[in-house]
Design a protein around this motif. Structure first.
Motif, PDB file in Angstrom:
ATOM      1  N   ARG A  96       0.833  -1.208   0.000  1.00  0.00           N
ATOM      2  CA  ARG A  96       0.000   0.000   0.000  1.00  0.00           C
ATOM      3  C   ARG A  96       0.863   1.251   0.000  1.00  0.00           C
ATOM      4  NH1 ARG A  96      -4.557  -1.855   4.486  1.00  0.00           N
ATOM      5  NH2 ARG A  96      -5.850  -3.115   3.042  1.00  0.00           N
ATOM      6  N   GLU A  98       3.954   1.432  -1.086  1.00  0.00           N
ATOM      7  CA  GLU A  98       4.580   1.530  -2.403  1.00  0.00           C
ATOM      8  C   GLU A  98       3.592   2.035  -3.440  1.00  0.00           C
ATOM      9  OE1 GLU A  98       6.060  -2.341  -3.213  1.00  0.00           O
ATOM     10  OE2 GLU A  98       7.792  -2.177  -1.850  1.00  0.00           O
ATOM     11  N   LEU A  99       2.358   1.566  -3.356  1.00  0.00           N
ATOM     12  CA  LEU A  99       1.337   2.021  -4.295  1.00  0.00           C
ATOM     13  C   LEU A  99       1.069   3.506  -4.125  1.00  0.00           C
ATOM     14  CD1 LEU A  99      -0.766   1.385  -6.447  1.00  0.00           C
ATOM     15  CD2 LEU A  99      -2.356   0.762  -4.605  1.00  0.00           C
ATOM     16  N   THR A 100       1.007   3.931  -2.859  1.00  0.00           N
ATOM     17  CA  THR A 100       0.795   5.367  -2.603  1.00  0.00           C
ATOM     18  C   THR A 100       1.943   6.191  -3.171  1.00  0.00           C
ATOM     19  OG1 THR A 100      -0.413   4.829  -0.569  1.00  0.00           O
ATOM     20  CG2 THR A 100       0.407   7.080  -0.803  1.00  0.00           C
ATOM     21  N   MET A 102       4.012   5.257  -5.587  1.00  0.00           N
ATOM     22  CA  MET A 102       3.962   5.190  -7.051  1.00  0.00           C
ATOM     23  C   MET A 102       2.880   6.111  -7.612  1.00  0.00           C
ATOM     24  SD  MET A 102       4.482   1.098  -7.665  1.00  0.00           S
ATOM     25  CE  MET A 102       4.205   1.248  -9.425  1.00  0.00           C
ATOM     26  N   GLN A 103       1.745   6.171  -6.915  1.00  0.00           N
ATOM     27  CA  GLN A 103       0.693   7.072  -7.371  1.00  0.00           C
ATOM     28  C   GLN A 103       1.145   8.519  -7.287  1.00  0.00           C
ATOM     29  OE1 GLN A 103      -2.555   5.905  -4.810  1.00  0.00           O
ATOM     30  NE2 GLN A 103      -3.343   4.400  -6.275  1.00  0.00           N
ATOM     31  N   ALA A 104       1.856   8.826  -6.177  1.00  0.00           N
ATOM     32  CA  ALA A 104       2.371  10.199  -6.040  1.00  0.00           C
ATOM     33  C   ALA A 104       3.386  10.499  -7.131  1.00  0.00           C
ATOM     34  CB  ALA A 104       2.993  10.385  -4.652  1.00  0.00           C
ATOM     35  N   GLU A 105       4.303   9.515  -7.372  1.00  0.00           N
ATOM     36  CA  GLU A 105       5.295   9.713  -8.429  1.00  0.00           C
ATOM     37  C   GLU A 105       4.622   9.815  -9.794  1.00  0.00           C
ATOM     38  OE1 GLU A 105       7.973   6.482  -8.096  1.00  0.00           O
ATOM     39  OE2 GLU A 105       9.065   7.310  -6.385  1.00  0.00           O
ATOM     40  N   THR A 106       3.601   8.998  -9.984  1.00  0.00           N
ATOM     41  CA  THR A 106       2.884   9.052 -11.263  1.00  0.00           C
ATOM     42  C   THR A 106       2.246  10.415 -11.467  1.00  0.00           C
ATOM     43  OG1 THR A 106       2.450   6.677 -11.155  1.00  0.00           O
ATOM     44  CG2 THR A 106       1.085   7.974 -12.637  1.00  0.00           C
ATOM     45  N   LEU A 107       1.620  10.923 -10.401  1.00  0.00           N
ATOM     46  CA  LEU A 107       1.011  12.256 -10.504  1.00  0.00           C
ATOM     47  C   LEU A 107       2.073  13.318 -10.782  1.00  0.00           C
ATOM     48  CD1 LEU A 107      -1.567  12.070  -7.557  1.00  0.00           C
ATOM     49  CD2 LEU A 107      -2.043  11.949 -10.021  1.00  0.00           C
TER      50      LEU A 107
END
Length: 361
Positions: A96, A98-100, A102-107
């Motif tokens: 979770r 890492e997903l958070t 990655m989502q932040a990095e993606t944004l």
């Protein structure tokens, strides 16, 4: 007749006593036999019950052991399941996080990508504008210079002004980047000296600058080593029109015939610059190192770094004020102070400084 003697333990008495005793024994035997039979019956039932209870106890003990083993195995499975649950929970929390992330990095990447797209659109608009301006100005350049592969370069050095001086170091150090190779090439024939890669870069740089000269401006090209001379001697002290294609081409061709030699006198260049009338409003200085002499030759055969800095300061002091000096430096081995010194000159005078790569321009 004599009387018979009475005896207490006579035969008759003994018979009576024997019969009585036998009767008692018979009764005892009869009663005792019934009791034994009854006792045996009772004992047989009790023994059966005891055996049944013993069997149940033994069976219960076996079942209890199995139940205990099952309970222990179940407890171990529960502990293992709890451990796996904790491991899975930790892994899930990590995933979770890492997903958070990655989502932040993606944004952030999406935002950065959008910013790059915006910048790209702005650059494309600038290119379109510059292309339109170039089309309007098409044919305004007297000379054309195209780099290898038709490349364009962003140098931060604007070629402009009404009177533009291109001053080029033509000392022996312009034959190569290292002192050893300079000495080697200085002893070669003229063809090989002119073909030296560093000197060919210098010629290409002069051609590139000449191709950028505004059509409505004036120019002068001066080469300096121990002396400072214009490419066209008849133009000494004055200016040539950029619109005069013959004068510009003749100056470039004369420059190509030069063979680098001698030392470097930046002070003589400053004197020649001051003799121009009117003074230049933009100077482009192509050089590789600090000066090795002033207006006269040095007494010794070598010049120290401190002496060269002193010669540099003397030369700079003779340059008229308010003239931007743009420096194009081709660094020379063994002269680490040159870059900082010429960068200071460019900054103080309001010009630009570049030390281009080997494939420039």
């Amino acid at each position: 007749m004599a009387r018979k003697r009475f005896d207490t333990f006579s035969l008759a008495f003994l018979d009576v006593m024997s019969c009585g005793f036998g009767a008692v024994i018979l009764v005892f035997l009869i009663i005792n036999h019934a009791t034994e039979v009854e006792f045996q019956n009772v004992n047989r039932d009790a023994l059966s019950e005891i055996r049944r209870l013993d069997y149940e106890v033994e069976t219960g003990d076996l079942n209890l052991a199995e139940i205990r083993q099952a309970i222990e195995a179940t407890r171990k499975r529960i502990e293992n399941a709890q451990q796996r649950r904790l491991t899975i929970t930790d892994t899930l929390d990590t995933r979770r996080d890492e997903l958070t992330l990655m989502q932040a990095e993606t944004l952030a990447r999406i935002e950065h990508l959008n910013q790059l797209k915006t910048d790209l659109e702005a650059r494309e608009k600038d290119v379109e504008r510059l292309q339109a301006e170039a089309e309007e100005d098409e044919g305004s350049n007297v000379r054309v210079f195209v780099g290898e592969g038709d490349r364009q370069y962003l140098t931060g050095m604007k070629i402009g002004g009404a009177r533009i001086l291109i001053a080029v170091d033509i000392s022996a150090s312009m034959l190569d980047d290292t002192i050893v190779n300079v000495i080697r090439r200085r002893n070669m024939d003229e063809v090989r000296q002119r073909a030296a890669p560093k000197w060919q870069r210098t010629i290409a740089t002069v051609e590139w600058l000449s191709a950028q000269l505004p059509l409505d401006s004036e120019f002068q090209i001066i080469g300096f080593n121990t002396e400072a001379k214009p490419m066209l001697p008849e133009s000494a002290g004055g200016w040539l029109e950029v619109s005069d294609a013959d004068a510009l081409n003749d100056s470039i061709e004369a420059f190509k015939e030069i063979i680098p030699s001698g030392g470097t006198s930046l002070e003589n260049l400053a004197i020649a610059l001051g003799d121009l009338s009117p003074l230049p409003d933009n100077v482009y200085l192509i050089i590789d190192s600090l000066p090795t002499q002033g207006t006269r030759k040095p007494r010794g055969s070598t010049v120290s770094g401190r002496q060269r800095m002193s010669l540099f300061r003397d030369a700079i002091s003779r340059i008229p004020p308010n003239i931007p000096v743009n420096v194009i430096l081709f660094p020379m081995e063994g002269d680490p102070l040159a870059a900082a010194a010429y960068w200071d000159l460019a900054q103080i005078s309001g010009g630009a400084f570049i030390a281009p790569s080997d494939d420039w321009p």
